[in-house]
Design an enzyme around this catalytic site. Structure first.
Site, PDB file in Angstrom:
ATOM      1  N   GLY A   1      22.954  -5.971 -36.168  1.00  0.00           N
ATOM      2  CA  GLY A   1      22.241  -4.845 -35.565  1.00  0.00           C
ATOM      3  C   GLY A   1      23.185  -3.789 -35.027  1.00  0.00           C
ATOM      4  O   GLY A   1      22.915  -3.124 -34.032  1.00  0.00           O
TER       5      GLY A   1
ATOM      6  N   GLY B   1      22.049  -0.173 -34.131  1.00  0.00           N
ATOM      7  CA  GLY B   1      20.986  -0.010 -33.124  1.00  0.00           C
ATOM      8  C   GLY B   1      21.487   0.744 -31.903  1.00  0.00           C
ATOM      9  O   GLY B   1      22.640   1.179 -31.844  1.00  0.00           O
TER      10      GLY B   1
ATOM     11  N   TYR C   1       7.258  -9.329 -27.790  1.00  0.00           N
ATOM     12  CA  TYR C   1       8.664  -9.095 -27.463  1.00  0.00           C
ATOM     13  C   TYR C   1       9.094 -10.033 -26.346  1.00  0.00           C
ATOM     14  O   TYR C   1      10.146 -10.675 -26.434  1.00  0.00           O
ATOM     15  CB  TYR C   1       8.842  -7.647 -27.037  1.00  0.00           C
ATOM     16  CG  TYR C   1      10.230  -7.227 -26.662  1.00  0.00           C
ATOM     17  CD1 TYR C   1      10.561  -6.942 -25.337  1.00  0.00           C
ATOM     18  CD2 TYR C   1      11.209  -7.076 -27.630  1.00  0.00           C
ATOM     19  CE1 TYR C   1      11.837  -6.524 -24.991  1.00  0.00           C
ATOM     20  CE2 TYR C   1      12.493  -6.655 -27.290  1.00  0.00           C
ATOM     21  CZ  TYR C   1      12.792  -6.374 -25.977  1.00  0.00           C
ATOM     22  OH  TYR C   1      14.061  -5.951 -25.627  1.00  0.00           O
TER      23      TYR C   1
END
Ligand code: VAH
Length: 311
Positions: A6, A9, A139
């Site tokens: 990632g 990001g 989440y």
């Protein structure tokens, strides 16, 4: 030698730049699902990696031979509510692959949790390091499951897993996508571009926030901490300020007096925000590994407005 997932990001971008500066380009391997666009990341070691692809992850790790993996690839809170099954696939499928890789190759392991790992039944003020965690978002379920899984890999397999519960992170290098705290980033960009901002979070909604430089410093400090000092591992409460849209607007007005703040509350993200704490307690991180944020709202506002003007 550190591999980052990632890496394109909001956190991964600045983490890559900082780690390269600190440890050398050749010792940091950023990976993500697409090629980097920004010049800063181009032309240096980079690999395409979808964290759901364990075979590819093994190939890259076999070749690069890291001693540490920083697993930053994940979908954020609002995105997860739009497609919870996909969110589980990415957030938990990716985490399991990264933890297995760390276990198989004895890698030091970092992944962030979030204030999203707390829920409506968690104490909202001075939220303790150890307290009830029954999040009501996908989440949050991903984050609290991730914390437990990382602790399990440490206890059961001896993997050196470490993490922090990040608050909303404010940055100008790479804007976040799909988060609930994104209003606190957008407001600075809109203040410069249009002199006004319409917030999707309501005026008296207090949430923990931190400037990105403090977040990157916290990751490095935790990873360099002496393991014998760590009474907790996944994951430490960290925060620099508890703010709401009005407070940010008032600080911006010190620099842009005509700035106007409007509201068009998004019920989904407002609901997520209201399920989270207002202000968490970071004293355990301060005590156990010297967490010490440098940016308050005033200093963050000056820094953000100046950086965005210069973009
Ligand atoms: C989000 N920025 O809004 C992330 C973060 C605490 C907030 O987890 O989802």
């Amino acid at each position: 030698r550190i591999i980052i997932t990632g890496a394109l990001g909001q956190i991964g971008t600045e983490l890559t730049l900082k780690l390269r500066e600190k440890y050398g380009d050749e010792n940091v391997l950023p990976t993500d699902i697409k090629e980097p666009e920004s010049d800063e990341l181009k032309g240096k070691p980079f690999e395409i990696l979808d964290v759901r692809d364990k075979t590819r992850m093994d190939e890259i790790v076999e070749d690069f031979k890291p001693d540490t993996i920083m697993h930053m690839a994940a979908l954020l809170s609002a995105t997860c509510e739009k497609n919870p099954q996909f969110a589980w696939d990415i957030n938990m499928g990716g985490l399991v692959n990264a933890l297995e890789t760390a276990r198989e190759r004895d890698l030091k392991f970092f992944t962030p949790s979030s204030i999203g790992a707390f829920g409506p039944s968690t104490p909202k003020e001075n939220t303790p390091q150890v307290t009830i965690q029954r999040p009501t978002t996908m989440y949050g379920v991903n984050k609290v499951s991730g914390e437990l899984l990382c602790d399990y890999y440490h206890e059961k397999f001896g993997v050196d897993t470490r993490g922090v519960r990040f608050p909303g992170l404010i940055s100008h290098v790479k804007e976040p996508g799909g988060g609930t705290t994104d209003y606190a980033v957008e407001i600075f960009f809109e203040a410069i571009r249009n002199g006004q901002y319409t917030s999707f979070i309501d005026k008296n909604t207090n949430m923990d926030m931190m400037y990105m430089d403090d977040a990157i410093e916290a990751i490095i400090k935790l990873m360099e901490a002496d393991a014998s000092n760590l009474e907790h591992r996944n994951a430490f409460n960290v925060t620099a300020m508890s703010i709401n849209p009005e407070m940010v607007a008032n600080e911006i007005k010190k620099h842009i007096p005509d700035f106007k703040l409007f509201y068009d509350v998004d019920p989904v993200r407002q609901g997520i925000a209201e399920s989270w704490p207002n202000a968490i307690d970071a004293t355990e991180a301060e005590r156990q590994w010297g967490f010490a944020p440098q940016y308050d709202l005033e200093k963050m506002t000056v820094t953000m407005l100046e950086a965005i003007r210069n973009k």
